[in-house]
Write an enzyme that holds these catalytic residues in place. Structure first.
Site, PDB file in Angstrom:
ATOM      1  N   GLY A   1       0.969  -5.079   0.863  1.00 48.53           N
ATOM      2  CA  GLY A   1      -0.301  -5.280  -0.185  1.00 48.53           C
ATOM      3  C   GLY A   1       0.253  -5.940  -1.338  1.00 48.53           C
TER       4      GLY A   1
ATOM      5  N   GLU B   1       4.828  -5.087   7.207  1.00 51.37           N
ATOM      6  CA  GLU B   1       3.896  -4.032   7.990  1.00 51.37           C
ATOM      7  C   GLU B   1       4.227  -3.838   9.297  1.00 51.37           C
ATOM      8  OE1 GLU B   1       2.646  -6.392   5.929  1.00 51.37           O
ATOM      9  OE2 GLU B   1       1.176  -5.456   4.881  1.00 51.37           O
TER      10      GLU B   1
ATOM     11  N   ALA C   1       0.902  -1.225   0.125  1.00 47.53           N
ATOM     12  CA  ALA C   1      -0.040  -0.020   0.079  1.00 47.53           C
ATOM     13  C   ALA C   1       0.874   1.228   0.259  1.00 47.53           C
ATOM     14  CB  ALA C   1      -0.916  -0.105   1.367  1.00 47.53           C
TER      15      ALA C   1
ATOM     16  N   GLU D   1      -0.023  -9.211  -0.664  1.00 49.24           N
ATOM     17  CA  GLU D   1      -1.625  -9.866  -0.551  1.00 49.24           C
ATOM     18  C   GLU D   1      -2.118  -9.648  -1.926  1.00 49.24           C
ATOM     19  OE1 GLU D   1      -1.588  -6.802   2.354  1.00 49.24           O
ATOM     20  OE2 GLU D   1      -2.673  -7.954   3.717  1.00 49.24           O
TER      21      GLU D   1
HETATM   22  N1  CAA Z   1       4.554   3.407  -0.391  1.00 52.52           N
HETATM   23  C1  CAA Z   1       4.997   4.497  -0.795  1.00 52.52           C
HETATM   24  N2  CAA Z   1       6.067   4.562  -1.569  1.00 52.52           N
HETATM   25  C2  CAA Z   1       6.961   3.696  -1.580  1.00 52.52           C
HETATM   26  C3  CAA Z   1       6.564   2.448  -1.120  1.00 52.52           C
HETATM   27  C4  CAA Z   1       5.343   2.114  -0.411  1.00 52.52           C
HETATM   28  N3  CAA Z   1       4.890   1.211  -0.008  1.00 52.52           N
HETATM   29  N4  CAA Z   1       7.672   1.685  -1.286  1.00 52.52           N
HETATM   30  C5  CAA Z   1       8.579   2.274  -2.190  1.00 52.52           C
HETATM   31  N5  CAA Z   1       8.117   3.467  -2.166  1.00 52.52           N
HETATM   32  C6  CAA Z   1       8.846   4.556  -2.840  1.00 52.52           C
HETATM   33  C7  CAA Z   1      10.252   4.869  -1.802  1.00 52.52           C
HETATM   34  O1  CAA Z   1       9.261   6.133  -0.780  1.00 52.52           O
HETATM   35  C8  CAA Z   1      10.908   5.979  -2.845  1.00 52.52           C
HETATM   36  O2  CAA Z   1      10.390   6.906  -3.256  1.00 52.52           O
HETATM   37  P1  CAA Z   1      11.099   8.214  -3.042  1.00 52.52           P
HETATM   38  O3  CAA Z   1      12.444   8.110  -4.163  1.00 52.52           O
HETATM   39  O4  CAA Z   1      10.388   9.598  -3.548  1.00 52.52           O
HETATM   40  O5  CAA Z   1      11.672   8.304  -1.777  1.00 52.52           O
HETATM   41  C9  CAA Z   1      10.840   4.845  -4.082  1.00 52.52           C
HETATM   42  O6  CAA Z   1       9.898   4.154  -3.849  1.00 52.52           O
HETATM   43  C10 CAA Z   1      12.065   3.916  -3.910  1.00 52.52           C
HETATM   44  O7  CAA Z   1      11.980   3.314  -2.785  1.00 52.52           O
HETATM   45  P2  CAA Z   1      13.451   3.112  -1.759  1.00 52.52           P
HETATM   46  O8  CAA Z   1      14.351   4.324  -1.874  1.00 52.52           O
HETATM   47  O9  CAA Z   1      13.041   2.878  -0.465  1.00 52.52           O
HETATM   48  O10 CAA Z   1      14.029   1.901  -2.661  1.00 52.52           O
HETATM   49  P3  CAA Z   1      15.015   0.688  -2.050  1.00 52.52           P
HETATM   50  O11 CAA Z   1      15.586   0.107  -3.203  1.00 52.52           O
HETATM   51  O12 CAA Z   1      16.005   1.153  -1.384  1.00 52.52           O
HETATM   52  O13 CAA Z   1      14.066  -0.283  -1.172  1.00 52.52           O
HETATM   53  C11 CAA Z   1      11.971  -1.270  -1.028  1.00 52.52           C
HETATM   54  C12 CAA Z   1      12.998  -0.793  -1.938  1.00 52.52           C
HETATM   55  C13 CAA Z   1      12.512  -2.715  -0.168  1.00 52.52           C
HETATM   56  C14 CAA Z   1      10.705  -1.940  -1.658  1.00 52.52           C
HETATM   57  C15 CAA Z   1      11.660  -0.204   0.051  1.00 52.52           C
HETATM   58  O14 CAA Z   1      11.144   0.979  -0.551  1.00 52.52           O
HETATM   59  C16 CAA Z   1      10.542  -0.617   1.044  1.00 52.52           C
HETATM   60  O15 CAA Z   1      10.491  -1.339   2.057  1.00 52.52           O
HETATM   61  N6  CAA Z   1       9.211  -0.133   0.775  1.00 52.52           N
HETATM   62  C17 CAA Z   1       8.090  -0.562   1.785  1.00 52.52           C
HETATM   63  C18 CAA Z   1       7.540  -1.575   1.881  1.00 52.52           C
HETATM   64  C19 CAA Z   1       6.315  -1.808   2.926  1.00 52.52           C
HETATM   65  O16 CAA Z   1       6.475  -1.502   4.201  1.00 52.52           O
HETATM   66  N7  CAA Z   1       5.324  -2.218   2.432  1.00 52.52           N
HETATM   67  C20 CAA Z   1       3.991  -2.511   3.280  1.00 52.52           C
HETATM   68  C21 CAA Z   1       3.064  -1.157   2.932  1.00 52.52           C
HETATM   69  S1  CAA Z   1       1.869  -1.138   4.053  1.00 52.52           S
HETATM   70  C22 CAA Z   1       0.615  -2.237   3.317  1.00 52.52           C
HETATM   71  O17 CAA Z   1       0.982  -2.762   2.369  1.00 52.52           O
HETATM   72  C23 CAA Z   1      -0.754  -2.526   4.204  1.00 52.52           C
HETATM   73  C24 CAA Z   1      -1.738  -3.472   3.542  1.00 52.52           C
HETATM   74  O18 CAA Z   1      -1.527  -4.704   3.993  1.00 52.52           O
HETATM   75  C25 CAA Z   1      -2.541  -3.363   2.564  1.00 52.52           C
END
Ligand code: CAA
Length: 258
Positions: free
Chosen positions: A109, A132, A66, A112
């Site tokens: 998500g 999460e 998400a 999921e």
């Molecule tokens: N939401 C919004 N933006 C996201 C994102 C997310 N889930 N995942 C990545 N991005 C964005 C980052 O903010 C970044 O944007 P900016 O350049 O503008 O800062 C861009 O994508 C690249 O991300 P990273 O710089 O972090 O890239 P990385 O290669 O170092 O890491 C990653 C990649 C491991 C995917 C890392 O971005 C990450 O851990 N993302 C979050 C994953 C997460 O926590 N997901 C769960 C979300 S909550 C959910 O899903 C609830 C549900 O059950 C529905």
């Protein structure tokens, strides 16, 4: 279909292909993307010329979950009234088989979403996880439920409570993906699988999907009774007569979807 901004929807023979397309946000599933995805799925589901659907991301990322930036200031009421999570239920309601073609990150998500699909083809680089807990929340789109039903309590606990990530090979070992292929093959492999599905008897295919899903939701006796009823029902279709006649005359069946 060309009006979408966060996905790309294409038709290849009888397969509808949806590419998640927010590369700068790692295909984070914001509400616009989820709305466009579910609209495209509903359109493919209603289209008689489409027999199966593939959802994919890019080689680097299927979807990173998400959209954290969109959710960060939300209240419980915002989450409830936005209907965001309810959109995942619309995916579950699609009657045609959906194959997820997953490469790179499938997190939160994103994982999921893949689990909401009916089959998963993974590239060797795929990585699955429910991170999460790092955000002070839990999976909200089926992660604690679908994952646990597939891999069992103990591994699910580790994935959900302690952000254990699974490689594609591990996911295959634990029954979470159908097959693992080299990165350059994952989309072709998923498309071939979907083309095979799309060539099958449409009504039987739909009832088969419904019946397998029923097994996850009902006690065995109820599931068996359900299966028996829909099994009988299929004898009312022209395709059942055609399929059996084709077998007996050693020819290829021509399905009508009637
Ligand atoms: N939401 C919004 N933006 C996201 C994102 C997310 N889930 N995942 C990545 N991005 C964005 C980052 O903010 C970044 O944007 P900016 O350049 O503008 O800062 C861009 O994508 C690249 O991300 P990273 O710089 O972090 O890239 P990385 O290669 O170092 O890491 C990653 C990649 C491991 C995917 C890392 O971005 C990450 O851990 N993302 C979050 C994953 C997460 O926590 N997901 C769960 C979300 S909550 C959910 O899903 C609830 C549900 O059950 C529905």
């Amino acid at each position: 279909m060309s009006d979408y901004e966060t996905i790309i929807a294409e038709v290849h023979d009888r397969v509808g292909l949806i590419r998640l397309n927010r590369p700068r946000a790692f295909n984070a599933l914001n509400s616009q993307l989820m709305r466009e995805l579910t609209d495209a799925l509903a359109a493919f589901d209603a289209d008689e010329d489409i027999g199966a659907i593939v959802i994919t991301g890019s080689e680097r990322v299927f979807a990173a979950g998400a959209d954290i930036k969109e959710m960060s200031t939300a209240t419980p009421v915002d989450m409830l009234t936005s209907g965001y999570i309810d959109l995942f239920d619309r995916i579950r309601q699609v009657s045609k088989p959906i194959v997820a073609a997953v490469s790179g990150f499938a997190l939160g998500g994103g994982f999921e979403l893949a689990m909401t699909c009916d089959m998963i083809v993974a590239s060797e680089s795929a990585q699955f996880g429910q991170p999460e807990i790092n955000l002070g929340i839990i999976p909200g789109a089926g992660g604690t439920q679908r994952l646990t039903r597939t891999v069992g309590k103990y591994l699910a606990m580790e994935i959900v409570l302690n952000d254990r990530r699974l490689t594609a090979e591990e996911a295959a070992r634990f029954g979470l993906v159908n097959r693992v292929v080299p990165v350059e093959r994952y989309l072709d492999e998923a498309m071939e699988l979907a083309q095979q599905l799309a060539a099958r008897a449409p009504i039987a295919l739909r009832i088969a999907k419904e019946s397998v899903n029923k097994a996850l939701e009902t006690p065995l006796s109820e599931g068996l009774a359900y299966e028996r009823r829909v099994f009988y029902l299929l004898f009312a279709t022209e395709d059942q007569k055609e399929g059996m006649d084709a077998f007996m005359h050693k020819r290829k069946a021509e399905w009508k979807g009637k």
